[in-house]
Design an enzyme around this catalytic site. Structure first.
Site, short mmCIF file in Angstrom:
data_model
loop_
_atom_site.label_atom_id
_atom_site.label_comp_id
_atom_site.label_asym_id
_atom_site.label_seq_id
_atom_site.Cartn_x
_atom_site.Cartn_y
_atom_site.Cartn_z
N ASN A 162 23.09 18.84 118.72
CA ASN A 162 21.67 19.16 118.55
C ASN A 162 21.47 19.66 117.12
O ASN A 162 21.84 20.79 116.82
CB ASN A 162 21.28 20.23 119.58
N LYS A 185 18.79 20.36 115.65
CA LYS A 185 17.61 21.24 115.52
C LYS A 185 16.79 20.86 114.28
O LYS A 185 16.82 19.69 113.87
CB LYS A 185 18.03 22.71 115.49
N GLU A 243 15.14 27.41 122.87
CA GLU A 243 14.23 27.63 121.73
C GLU A 243 12.84 27.11 122.03
O GLU A 243 11.84 27.68 121.61
CB GLU A 243 14.82 26.95 120.47
N GLU A 289 23.39 26.82 128.93
CA GLU A 289 23.46 27.42 127.60
C GLU A 289 22.97 28.87 127.68
O GLU A 289 21.75 29.12 127.59
CB GLU A 289 22.55 26.67 126.64
N SER A 313 27.68 28.17 120.76
CA SER A 313 28.73 28.47 119.76
C SER A 313 30.05 27.73 120.03
O SER A 313 31.13 28.27 119.80
CB SER A 313 28.96 29.99 119.66
C1 PEP Z 1 22.23 24.71 120.97
O1 PEP Z 1 21.30 24.98 120.24
O2 PEP Z 1 22.04 23.97 121.93
C2 PEP Z 1 23.53 25.31 120.68
C3 PEP Z 1 24.43 25.28 121.62
O3 PEP Z 1 23.71 25.85 119.43
P1 PEP Z 1 25.07 26.49 118.85
O4 PEP Z 1 26.19 25.53 119.13
O5 PEP Z 1 24.82 26.65 117.38
O6 PEP Z 1 25.28 27.79 119.54
#
Ligand code: PEP
Length: 254
Positions: free
Chosen positions: A9, A11, A96, A165, A211
């Protein structure tokens, strides 16, 4: 055989030259059998994604969709547009969007419906905040998001990827301990198995997001409850993302 999915992703990151570099880095890595690897760039870069991923096994995903087919909805992007750009997945309900854009459960249901109507697989994202976990409500929140998100689906619907998540693990570097994530996957599977709609779970993939990187991903796969990852930060550099894919490949061939 079930596959391991690794979806990036991006973003709201990267400008044109950076996108070209990232896409060409990804494309030069041949995705092996057993792995579903893909990227969800911003709308602006989907056409580049379609061009670069043509004749590869890379999957293209969108980060969002609007709930109508077409019409006077300035600034929005429809499911038929995504389909015509070669998108086979679209994120829905990312935290988000829930938090910053006040995306409601009703909107999430409508997005899932329009995507399925156009044969695009949603990737439904769910997860609790830190405060919800600390007050012992993580399962309650996830169960509610799951129930509400899927509520309008007809009986027997073939389910698509679902990404757990935990909000406190996204973009923080504080990844959720694999056993905690695995326990939530077991819980999600139980909830789905008991749902009145008797979903078809044959292609269900449960992803962990928060993460994830090339160093910690193996721990999730080793729980045997996690079918892949939704990756934010570590999807923005080809070498970081490919490192995660390699972990999945090694796991499959162990
Ligand atoms: C995400 O935004 O779906 C995500 C998992 O971000 P990150 O890997 O940066 O935590």
């Amino acid at each position: 055989m079930k596959k391991i999915m690794i979806m990036g992703n991006w973003k709201m990151n990267l400008i044109a030259d950076e996108v070209d570099e990232l896409l060409s880095g990804l494309k030069s890595y041949p995705v092996k059998a057993g792995i579903l690897a893909g990227a969800a760039p911003s709308y602006t870069w989907l056409l580049k994604g379609q061009e670069q991923f043509a004749e590869t096994n890379w999957q293209l995903a969108a980060q969002n969709v609007y709930v109508k087919e077409k019409g006077a909805y300035t600034g929005e992007v429809s499911a038929p547009m995504l389909k015509s750009l070669g998108c086979n997945y679209t994120l829905v309900g990312h935290s988000e969007r829930r938090q910053i854009f006040q995306e409601t459960e009703e909107a999430i249901r409508e997005k899932i419906a329009i995507l399925l109507a156009h044969e695009i697989k949603p990737i439904l994202c769910l997860g609790e905040t830190e405060e919800e976990r600390n007050s012992g409500r993580a399962e309650e929140v996830v169960a509610r998001q799951l129930r509400e998100g899927l509520a309008a689906l007809p009986k027997g619907t073939k389910l698509f990827p679902i990404a757990y998540e935990p909000v406190w693990a996204i973009g923080t570097g504080k990844h959720c301990d694999p056993q905690t994530a695995a326990d939530m996957m077991v819980f999600i599977r139980q909830e789905l198995a008991q749902a009145q709609q008797q979903f078809d779970l044959s292609e269900l993939l449960l992803l962990y997001g928060g993460s994830v990187n090339g160093k910690n991903f193996q721990g999730y796969l080793e729980t045997d409850q996690i079918d892949g990852a939704l990756v934010g930060g570590a999807s923005l550099k080809a070498e970081d993302f490919i490192a995660i894919i390699k972990v999945a490949e090694d796991f499959l061939h162990e």
